[in-house]
Design an enzyme around this catalytic site. Structure first.
Site, PDB file in Angstrom:
ATOM      1  N   GLU A  32      -0.582  -8.157   5.715  1.00 17.37           N
ATOM      2  CA  GLU A  32      -0.248  -8.338   7.136  1.00 17.37           C
ATOM      3  C   GLU A  32      -1.491  -8.386   8.013  1.00 17.37           C
ATOM      4  OE1 GLU A  32      -0.102  -5.691   5.393  1.00 17.37           O
ATOM      5  OE2 GLU A  32      -0.671  -3.930   6.564  1.00 17.37           O
ATOM      6  N   CYS A  39       0.832  -1.205   0.000  1.00 16.63           N
ATOM      7  CA  CYS A  39       0.000   0.000   0.000  1.00 16.63           C
ATOM      8  C   CYS A  39       0.874   1.265   0.000  1.00 16.63           C
ATOM      9  CB  CYS A  39      -0.997  -0.054   1.150  1.00 16.63           C
ATOM     10  SG  CYS A  39      -2.442   0.958   0.843  1.00 16.63           S
ATOM     11  N   HIS A  44      -3.202  -5.108   2.006  1.00 22.43           N
ATOM     12  CA  HIS A  44      -2.521  -5.288   3.300  1.00 22.43           C
ATOM     13  C   HIS A  44      -2.419  -6.763   3.674  1.00 22.43           C
ATOM     14  CE1 HIS A  44      -2.290  -1.094   4.895  1.00 22.43           C
ATOM     15  NE2 HIS A  44      -3.170  -0.908   3.922  1.00 22.43           N
TER      16      HIS A  44
HETATM   17  N1  GLN Z   1      -3.544   6.445   0.975  1.00 23.71           N
HETATM   18  C1  GLN Z   1      -2.250   6.161   1.525  1.00 23.71           C
HETATM   19  C2  GLN Z   1      -1.149   6.908   0.764  1.00 23.71           C
HETATM   20  O1  GLN Z   1      -1.414   7.491  -0.211  1.00 23.71           O
HETATM   21  C3  GLN Z   1      -1.975   4.663   1.509  1.00 23.71           C
HETATM   22  C4  GLN Z   1      -2.962   3.938   2.380  1.00 23.71           C
HETATM   23  C5  GLN Z   1      -2.433   2.709   3.046  1.00 23.71           C
HETATM   24  O2  GLN Z   1      -1.233   2.465   3.115  1.00 23.71           O
HETATM   25  N2  GLN Z   1      -3.348   1.937   3.587  1.00 23.71           N
HETATM   26  O3  GLN Z   1      -0.037   6.898   1.181  1.00 23.71           O
END
Ligand code: GLN
Length: 187
Positions: free
Chosen positions: A173, A79, A171
């Site tokens: 994890e 992410c 995610h």
């Molecule tokens: N929206 C976040 C970003 O742009 C990422 C979101 C996340 O890691 N769950 O960094």
């Protein structure tokens, strides 16, 4: 056992540490240049990519981190961690590592409330289908030639690999089993 650092400047590093330990790694929270130096592999967690990127620069860790990844340090970015790795972010400037040849669009599914889970299939026999949790997730909108797409959702890549650099928009994890962490450790 592999010594795996989890970048612990911001975000959900604790969950990654637990997942890595359950997958059999010696995991630790990485905050200093010595921590970056001693890693045999590294995880960049979810969180806020702008904050993590700025802190990497402010703490003087960014350049050496880029160098180590360029020299082959295996890295898993999830992410926000994937966003940090991406070569192109929304076509905008924000501090990043920029070694994974993909374009990403941040917050591409909408706001926090639009977060969701989906059952997805992967091209990895040892991982199989997994439950993917998307939280203000980015979309990978373009991948370069050297990038393998290992899973997709709704027509967009969600798990990609370029040599030792692995990125996912969800995610891993946050689900039991740590299947993706196990696979990453086997690379
Ligand atoms: N929206 C976040 C970003 O742009 C990422 C979101 C996340 O890691 N769950 O960094």
């Amino acid at each position: 056992m592999r010594r795996v650092g989890v970048l612990a400047l911001q975000g959900d590093y604790a969950a990654h540490r637990a997942a890595l330990e359950s997958a059999g790694a010696e995991a630790y929270e990485a905050r200093t240049s010595a921590d970056i130096e001693s890693a045999e592999a590294l995880v960049l967690p979810g969180g806020e990519s702008t904050v993590m990127g700025s802190l990497l620069v402010r703490f003087g860790l960014m350049e050496r981190l880029i160098e180590r990844i360029r020299d082959g340090l295996p890295v898993l970015g999830t992410c926000a961690g994937l966003i940090l790795l991406a070569a192109r972010i929304d076509g905008r400037e924000q501090p990043g590592i920029r070694l994974l040849d993909v374009s990403v669009l941040r917050n591409a599914y909408g706001r926090q409330i639009a977060s969701f889970r989906a059952r997805v299939t992967t091209a990895l026999p040892s991982v199989g289908p997994i439950e993917a949790v998307f939280i203000r997730a980015p979309k990978i909108t373009d991948v370069g030639e050297g990038v393998q797409v290992l899973a997709e959702h709704d027509g967009f890549p969600i798990l990609v690999r370029q040599g030792g650099i692995v990125g996912c928009t969800f995610h891993p994890e946050l689900v039991p089993g740590a299947a993706l962490h196990r696979w990453f450790l086997s690379l």
